[in-house]
Enzyme design. Structure first.
Site, PDB file in Angstrom:
ATOM      1  N   GLY A 139     -83.155 -28.601  18.373  1.00 40.04           N
ATOM      2  CA  GLY A 139     -82.130 -27.762  18.975  1.00 40.04           C
ATOM      3  C   GLY A 139     -81.008 -27.517  17.988  1.00 40.04           C
ATOM      4  N   GLN A 175     -72.459 -25.674  15.496  1.00 37.44           N
ATOM      5  CA  GLN A 175     -73.040 -26.229  14.280  1.00 37.44           C
ATOM      6  C   GLN A 175     -73.157 -25.179  13.181  1.00 37.44           C
ATOM      7  OE1 GLN A 175     -76.312 -28.220  16.702  1.00 37.44           O
ATOM      8  NE2 GLN A 175     -76.108 -29.599  14.940  1.00 37.44           N
ATOM      9  N   CYS A 229     -79.313 -35.658  14.703  1.00 37.63           N
ATOM     10  CA  CYS A 229     -78.548 -34.417  14.778  1.00 37.63           C
ATOM     11  C   CYS A 229     -78.571 -33.742  13.412  1.00 37.63           C
ATOM     12  CB  CYS A 229     -77.113 -34.728  15.192  1.00 37.63           C
ATOM     13  SG  CYS A 229     -76.051 -33.284  15.332  1.00 37.63           S
ATOM     14  N   LEU A 230     -78.790 -32.441  13.409  1.00 32.83           N
ATOM     15  CA  LEU A 230     -78.797 -31.706  12.143  1.00 32.83           C
ATOM     16  C   LEU A 230     -77.428 -31.735  11.455  1.00 32.83           C
ATOM     17  CD1 LEU A 230     -81.003 -28.625  13.113  1.00 32.83           C
ATOM     18  CD2 LEU A 230     -81.657 -30.612  11.733  1.00 32.83           C
ATOM     19  N   HIS A 264     -78.026 -33.000  24.564  1.00 38.50           N
ATOM     20  CA  HIS A 264     -77.438 -33.117  23.225  1.00 38.50           C
ATOM     21  C   HIS A 264     -76.746 -31.816  22.826  1.00 38.50           C
ATOM     22  CE1 HIS A 264     -77.569 -34.573  18.911  1.00 38.50           C
ATOM     23  NE2 HIS A 264     -77.434 -33.273  18.722  1.00 38.50           N
ATOM     24  N   GLU A 265     -77.435 -30.691  23.009  1.00 34.97           N
ATOM     25  CA  GLU A 265     -76.864 -29.403  22.590  1.00 34.97           C
ATOM     26  C   GLU A 265     -75.698 -28.993  23.486  1.00 34.97           C
ATOM     27  OE1 GLU A 265     -77.625 -28.505  19.701  1.00 34.97           O
ATOM     28  OE2 GLU A 265     -79.395 -29.757  19.540  1.00 34.97           O
ATOM     29  N   HIS A 305     -72.682 -30.641  22.270  1.00 37.10           N
ATOM     30  CA  HIS A 305     -72.089 -29.919  21.140  1.00 37.10           C
ATOM     31  C   HIS A 305     -71.146 -28.821  21.636  1.00 37.10           C
ATOM     32  CE1 HIS A 305     -73.654 -31.416  17.382  1.00 37.10           C
ATOM     33  NE2 HIS A 305     -74.908 -31.368  17.813  1.00 37.10           N
TER      34      HIS A 305
END
Length: 190
Positions: free
Chosen positions: A46, A51, A89-90, A131-132, A135
């Site tokens: 995701g 981000q 996480c990216l 998670h997203e 963000h």
């Protein structure tokens, strides 16, 4: 479509709540394409607009061959069942820490054209959606860890090659009253 640079832990945009999308226009459709292409290029499950440095409530996902996006998500949980497993996480590359999440989630929102959509997720999809959406609220998965987990995560982050000691980021205490799934965060989607 263009692969965009991903903002890393310590960038203030990752700690800022995103604004609701109000214009379902060409720019939003380009953002959705950029999110999907960047996420897939990086091998992520995701990716949220913050981000990429964009403060709008939209994220993409690619879980179990289901690729898509959701705009202005509002989450609800059909039960109290939990899962606990590795999460990464990216924006915090190479760091994976066991994190508790709800096992099942329902996300209501819109597609890039403003049409209502509903995403029902379990397991990894549920983890990704939570998670997203975090963000979009300026919350990182590290914030959901207990003190020992945060300490371990920060030790790993400080050892990572991308870490910049001149600009050390901080990890917030768990922001959710009433445990890791405080009703206030998810009941309104904010």
């Amino acid at each position: 479509m263009t692969v965009q640079p991903i903002r890393l832990f310590g960038d203030p945009v990752l700690r800022t709540a995103a604004d609701d999308v109000v214009d379902f226009d060409k720019e939003l459709r380009k953002l959705v394409k950029d999110l999907i292409e960047t996420m897939q290029d990086e091998g992520g499950a995701g990716l949220a607009a913050p981000q990429l440095g964009v403060g709008l409530r939209v994220f993409s996902f690619d879980v179990d061959d289901v690729v898509g996006h959701i705009v202005n998500p509002v989450l609800s949980f059909p039960d109290e069942e939990e899962q606990d497993g590795p999460e990464g996480c990216l924006s915090i590359p190479g760091i994976y820490i066991d994190t508790k999440r709800r096992q099942n989630v329902v996300a209501n929102g819109f597609n890039e054209f403003g049409d209502p959509v509903q995403l029902v997720g379990t397991g990894l999809m549920s983890r990704c959606v939570q998670h997203e959406t975090d963000h979009l609220d300026g919350v990182l998965f590290l914030d959901r860890l207990d003190a020992a987990g945060r300490k371990d995560a920060m030790k790993q982050i400080r050892a990572a090659e991308w870490y910049d000691a001149a600009k050390p980021p901080t990890v917030k205490e768990n922001p959710h009253a009433g445990g890791i799934f405080g009703a206030g965060l998810f009941s309104s989607g904010r």
